[in-house]
Design an enzyme around this catalytic site. Structure first.
Site, short mmCIF file in Angstrom:
data_model
loop_
_atom_site.label_atom_id
_atom_site.label_comp_id
_atom_site.label_asym_id
_atom_site.label_seq_id
_atom_site.Cartn_x
_atom_site.Cartn_y
_atom_site.Cartn_z
CE LYS A 91 0.84 1.52 4.36
NZ LYS A 91 1.52 2.78 4.66
CG ASP B 68 -0.69 0.06 8.18
OD1 ASP B 68 -1.52 0.97 8.41
OD2 ASP B 68 0.52 0.27 7.99
#
Length: 288
Positions: free
Chosen positions: A9, A135
């Site tokens: 990401k 995350d």
């Protein structure tokens, strides 16, 4: 063997609002997945053990590994007798601000849900992921999202405007704890999260470029001046907008003109070994 992709990401925005009573920071960040991915292989074991296998010597093979933690969490929670061998084929750089370990954990959760026939919803998998790392819930869903709380509250967003993403990671690792520890909340310039959401919803590449922001940049730049050098060089070679991802040290540049991508890539390769050219994935993982 069941194989699951674990995409990296990048942070389009990263804002820190305040320090919470639980010592975590309250964050507001927009993240999106890119097509640089680890590959996770899952193979059942009859001996009940969890084994991590990786050719990368920097990947821990014990309970420090997020994928190991993910398997142990599901095994303990649902009373699973069989074990699993988890093969991690690394493509995402380690300690890079790209959520490689978190994505490996998320892929392990999704894969074991199938392998062990747990029939958990993606929301349930994300809840489990929040116990492993901030995350991990985002990585369970994938795609593009606004993450709030300590990162575990996920609000889906549409895919951002398509463009090329050039990633460059210097030969250093950055401690997320050190970066957050060095952050002074007084007087920091906060990114305009609402403007970024609008850019994504209206598919405006120009507004997306203008709305990038990460409050952790200045801290990491002070600790590791080579990171700011990469950012400056990326601008110089012609990227439309440049930002550090997460707590760093990876820097990414957005480019909508393919002809410029090669020039930026070749320019950065002159002094940075780990350079990647990728696209934003934008869409959520299957089943999410």
């Amino acid at each position: 063997m069941l194989y699951v992709k674990a995409p990296a990401k990048i942070n389009l925005t990263l804002d820190v609002l305040y320090k919470r009573p639980d010592h975590y920071h309250e964050v507001e960040m927009i993240m999106t997945t890119v097509d640089l991915a680890d590959r996770i292989g899952l193979e059942p074991r009859k001996d009940g053990l969890i084994k991590i296998i990786s050719a990368d010597r920097f990947v821990p093979d014990d309970e420090r590994n997020f994928a190991y933690q993910a398997a142990k969490l599901l095994k303990d929670t649902y009373g699973i007798d069989e074990g699993v061998s988890i093969t991690i084929e690394k493509e995402i750089p380690i300690a890079a601000g790209l959520a490689g370990g978190s994505s490996d954990a998320a892929a392990t959760l999704r894969g074991l849900n199938e392998l062990w026939e747990l029939n958990l919803s993606v929301d349930e998998l994300a809840e489990h992921g929040a116990k492993i790392g901030s995350d991990v819930p985002f990585c369970v869903y994938g795609g593009t999202a606004l993450a709030t709380g300590r990162g575990e509250k996920i609000q889906k967003l549409p895919a951002p405007p398509t463009c090329w993403v050039v990633l460059a990671k210097p030969k250093i690792g950055v401690s997320t704890a050190d970066v957050y520890g060095g952050l002074k909340l007084e007087g920091i310039e906060h990114p305009n999260t609402k403007q970024m959401i609008q850019a994504i919803k209206t598919n405006s590449y120009e507004q997306l470029c203008q709305s990038l922001g990460n409050v952790l940049e200045t801290v990491t730049f002070n600790l590791h001046p080579e990171v700011i050098m990469i950012k400056e060089q990326m601008h110089r070679f012609g990227a439309d907008a440049v930002l550090m991802s997460g707590s760093g040290p990876t820097v990414f540049g957005l480019v909508d003109n393919e002809a410029r991508v090669g020039r930026i890539y070749n320019g950065l390769r002159g002094f940075c070994e780990e350079v990647y050219v990728v696209r934003m994935l934008g869409d959520r993982n299957p089943l999410a």
